[in-house]
Design a protein around this motif. Structure first.
Motif, PDB file in Angstrom:
ATOM      1  N   TRP A 200       0.908  -1.042   0.711  1.00 31.28           N
ATOM      2  CA  TRP A 200       0.414  -0.133  -0.356  1.00 31.28           C
ATOM      3  C   TRP A 200       0.689   1.145   0.083  1.00 31.28           C
ATOM      4  O   TRP A 200       0.061   2.045  -0.283  1.00 31.28           O
ATOM      5  CB  TRP A 200      -1.272  -0.212   1.324  1.00 31.28           C
ATOM      6  CG  TRP A 200      -0.382  -0.109   2.282  1.00 31.28           C
ATOM      7  CD1 TRP A 200      -0.136  -1.522   3.185  1.00 31.28           C
ATOM      8  CD2 TRP A 200      -0.034   1.137   3.549  1.00 31.28           C
ATOM      9  NE1 TRP A 200       0.617  -0.766   4.814  1.00 31.28           N
ATOM     10  CE2 TRP A 200       0.998   0.181   4.664  1.00 31.28           C
ATOM     11  CE3 TRP A 200       0.440   1.991   3.221  1.00 31.28           C
ATOM     12  CZ2 TRP A 200       1.423   1.495   5.562  1.00 31.28           C
ATOM     13  CZ3 TRP A 200       1.059   2.944   3.809  1.00 31.28           C
ATOM     14  CH2 TRP A 200       1.381   2.133   5.345  1.00 31.28           C
ATOM     15  N   GLU A 201       2.321   0.994   0.217  1.00 30.57           N
ATOM     16  CA  GLU A 201       3.157   2.345   0.280  1.00 30.57           C
ATOM     17  C   GLU A 201       3.208   3.311  -1.652  1.00 30.57           C
ATOM     18  O   GLU A 201       3.600   2.045  -2.075  1.00 30.57           O
ATOM     19  CB  GLU A 201       4.884   1.880   1.023  1.00 30.57           C
ATOM     20  CG  GLU A 201       4.635   1.608   1.957  1.00 30.57           C
ATOM     21  CD  GLU A 201       5.912   1.282   2.695  1.00 30.57           C
ATOM     22  OE1 GLU A 201       6.517   1.885   2.394  1.00 30.57           O
ATOM     23  OE2 GLU A 201       6.017  -0.047   3.115  1.00 30.57           O
ATOM     24  N   LYS A 202       2.750   4.455  -1.097  1.00 29.87           N
ATOM     25  CA  LYS A 202       2.779   4.994  -2.537  1.00 29.87           C
ATOM     26  C   LYS A 202       4.513   4.752  -3.518  1.00 29.87           C
ATOM     27  O   LYS A 202       4.102   5.121  -5.030  1.00 29.87           O
ATOM     28  CB  LYS A 202       2.653   5.855  -2.639  1.00 29.87           C
ATOM     29  CG  LYS A 202       3.423   7.313  -1.718  1.00 29.87           C
ATOM     30  CD  LYS A 202       3.034   8.477  -1.731  1.00 29.87           C
ATOM     31  CE  LYS A 202       4.383   9.739  -1.155  1.00 29.87           C
ATOM     32  NZ  LYS A 202       3.612  10.481  -1.132  1.00 29.87           N
TER      33      LYS A 202
END
Length: 476
Positions: free
Chosen positions: A80-82
Motif C-alpha cells: 500500500w505504500e505509494k
C-alpha cells in the motif's frame, strides 16, 4: 561525518563511466562494509536502500542490479505504500531472485510489538541467510532495511549485543532514530544472547558456503555475468520402495500421525544419497509435544497453521524453553474461499528458504499434512534441483498428499514451472545457494514400536513405475 563508516554509494560513479553502465535507481543506498569489517573482519555482500526513484522503470532498476552482480533482492515495503514497486517478475526473469517480505510501516507512539514480532524477525533472518549474495534490501527510506539486515548478519557471524551496538553506532545506521525498529533489534539480540548463554544459537548450526557469495565483490564495480553453468544432481536409479513411512500414533502420543517423506525421496534417488531429516506431524495436543520432539532429537518445528485454526500457541514458548527453534508461517486452509491469494510464487519462495534454513531434524505441523507436504516438496525440489516431472512422480507417494487439494496442487505446479524455466536457462530456481550445518550426523528414528506403520501399498506400483521412467529419462 568521519565516524560513519558505512559506504554511501555514489549516484554517479567517480570512475570512468562505461557507456552501458546504468544509473543508480535507488534512494539512500548504503553498504556497511567498513564498519562491519572493523568490528568482525568480514565485508558483507548486502546493501540496503530506499525506494526506487520516481519515473524509473522496473527493467532499468533490474539492469542496474544485474550490471553490479546482484543475485537477489528483498523488497520489504508494504504494497500500500505509494513508492512500492514490485520487481519480482522482471528480476526473477533476469535470474535475480526476488522476494517480497513486507515489514510493517508504522506511525504514532508505542513500540508496536504486535507488528514487529520476533517470529517476523526469524522469518526475515532465514530468508536473508538463504538467498544468494550480493543482495539488495529495499524499503521506503532504508530504515527498516538497515534494521532487518541484522537478523541475518548477527546470526551469520554470531555477534553479541555489544558488537551489534558498536557496529550500529560506527556505521550510523538509519534505524537507530526509529524507536520501534531499535527496540525490535534489541529484543532479537536479547534472545540471541540468551541462546548463547545456553551454548546455543538462534538458527542452530546454519552456515552458508562460499558458493552463496561472489569473490571480491564491490557494489561500485561492474561484475561480468557468471559463466559457470547449472549442473543437475546425478541421481541414481534404483532402491524403489513400496512401503511409505507413515505412522498412526497411539492415543497417549501428542502426535496423531507422523510421516517421513525423505525416505521415499531417497528411494527415487532424489536426495543425493542422504535421507532428509524432516517429518510431518498432526498434533492431538500441545501438552507433551515438545518433550516428544526433544526425546527424538528434533531441533526445530515449523507451524503452518493459521491463527483462525487451533494452532497451539503454547508450542512456541515451550519449544524455545526446550531449545527447539520454532517458526510460524500461517497458511490459510487451502480449501477456503480466497485461499489462492495466499498461495503465491512469492509465498513459495519464502517457505522454501525457511524450510531450507531451519535446523534438522525438523517437524512440520499442519492440520491434515497437506500444507506440510506441499511446503516440503517445494523446499526439497529447490535444494535438489528437481524438475516438475520428478516432483510429479514423487507426489504419487501416498504420504506426499498435497495433491488432494487442488489449490495446493496448483501452487506446487506453478513453482515447479518456474523451476523448469530456470533449468532451461541453466540456472537454479532461487539462485546459487548452499546452506549447510543444520543436520545431525547419524540421526535415525523408527516409530514402529510406538505406532502402527501403515503399509500403504495403494499407488506404490505407480510410484515406482513413474520414478523409474523419470530417472531413465534424466539419464538419457
Amino acid at each position: 561525518s568521519a565516524r560513519h563508516q558505512a559506504t554511501k554509494l555514489p549516484q554517479t560513479s567517480s570512475r570512468p563511466v562505461m557507456a552501458q553502465e546504468p544509473a543508480n535507481p535507488f534512494m539512500n543506498t548504503n553498504h556497511p562494509c567498513g564498519s562491519a569489517k572493523k568490528i568482525h573482519g568480514h565485508e558483507p555482500q548486502t546493501v540496503f536502500s530506499g525506494h526506487i526513484k520516481p519515473g524509473v522503470k522496473s527493467e532499468d532498476a533490474v539492469a542496474y542490479l544485474k550490471y553490479h552482480g546482484y543475485r537477489s533482492i528483498v523488497n520489504i515495503q508494504e504494497p500500500w505504500e505509494k513508492e512500492y514497486v514490485d520487481l519480482a517478475d522482471v528480476s526473477n526473469a533476469a535470474g535475480i531472485t526476488c522476494v517480497n517480505l513486507p515489514c510493517p510501516k508504522v506511525d504514532g507512539e508505542g513500540m508496536h510489538e504486535d507488528k514487529f514480532t520476533i517470529n517476523l524477525a526469524h522469518i526475515t533472518g532465514l530468508v536473508l541467510l538463504g538467498l544468494p549474495r550480493p543482495s539488495m534490501i529495499m524499503c521506503r527510506s532504508a530504515k527498516r532495511a538497515s534494521a532487518i539486515w541484522f537478523f541475518s548478519h548477527a546470526v551469520k557471524h554470531d555477534l553479541t549485543s555489544a558488537q551489534v551496538m558498536m557496529l550500529t553506532a560506527d556505521a550510523g545506521l538509519p534505524f537507530v532514530g526509529d524507536a520501534p525498529l531499535l527496540y525490535w533489534v534489541a529484543r532479537f539480540m536479547m534472545q540471541a544472547d540468551e541462546q548463547r548463554s545456553r551454548n546455543r544459537r538462534i538458527f542452530g548450526d546454519i552456515k552458508v558456503t562460499a558458493a552463496s557469495e561472489l569473490p571480491a565483490w564491490s557494489p561500485t564495480k561492474h561484475v561480468e555475468a557468471e559463466t559457470e553453468k547449472y549442473k543437475s544432481h546425478p541421481f541414481a536409479l534404483g532402491r524403489m520402495r513400496s512401503t511409505p513411512d507413515r505412522y498412526e500414533m497411539p492415543g497417549n502420543c501428542p502426535f496423531a500421525t507422523v510421516v517421513f517423506p525423505g525416505r521415499v525421496a531417497q528411494s527415487f534417488g532424489y536426495t543425493g544419497g542422504k535421507i532428509p531429516q524432516t517429518a510431518f506431524g498432526t498434533l492431538r495436543t500441545v501438552e507433551g509435544a515438545v518433550d516428544w520432539l526433544a526425546t527424538h532429537k528434533f531441533r526445530a518445528v515449523l507451524n503452518l497453521l493459521p491463527s483462525d485454526e487451533e494452532h497451539f500457541e503454547a508450542l512456541e514458548s515451550s519449544a524455545q524453553e526446550a531449545g527447539l527453534q520454532h517458526l510460524h508461517i500461517p497458511l490459510t486452509c487451502a480449501d477456503k474461499a480466497g485461499a489462492e491469494e495466499v498461495y503465491t510464487l512469492n509465498q513459495a519462495r519464502i517457505v522454501a528458504l525457511c524450510v531450507l534454513g531451519l535446523p534438522r531434524p525438523l517437524m512440520i505441523v499442519s492440520k491434515q499434512m497437506h500444507r506440510a507436504s506441499a511446503a516440503w516438496v517445494i523446499a526439497h525440489a529447490t535444494r535438489y534441483d528437481l524438475s516438475s516431472s520428478e516432483v510429479e512422480a514423487l507426489s504419487l507417494a501416498p504420504e506426499v498428499n498435497y495433491r488432494e487439494s487442488p489449490t495446493l496442487e496448483k501452487w506446487v505446479a506453478s513453482y515447479m514451472a518456474e523451476a523448469d524455466k530456470a533449468q532451461a536457462q541453466q540456472r537454479k530456481v532461487l539462485g546459487k545457494i548452499d546452506i549447510i550445518g543444520q543436520e545431525l550426523e547419524d540421526w535415525s528414528i523408527d516409530l514402529a514400536a510406538n505406532g502402527d506403520r501403515k503399509n500403504l501399498l495403494l499407488g506404490a506400483a505407480a510410484v515406482a513405475t513413474a520414478g523409474a521412467a523419470v530417472l531413465l529419462a534424466r539419464r538419457s
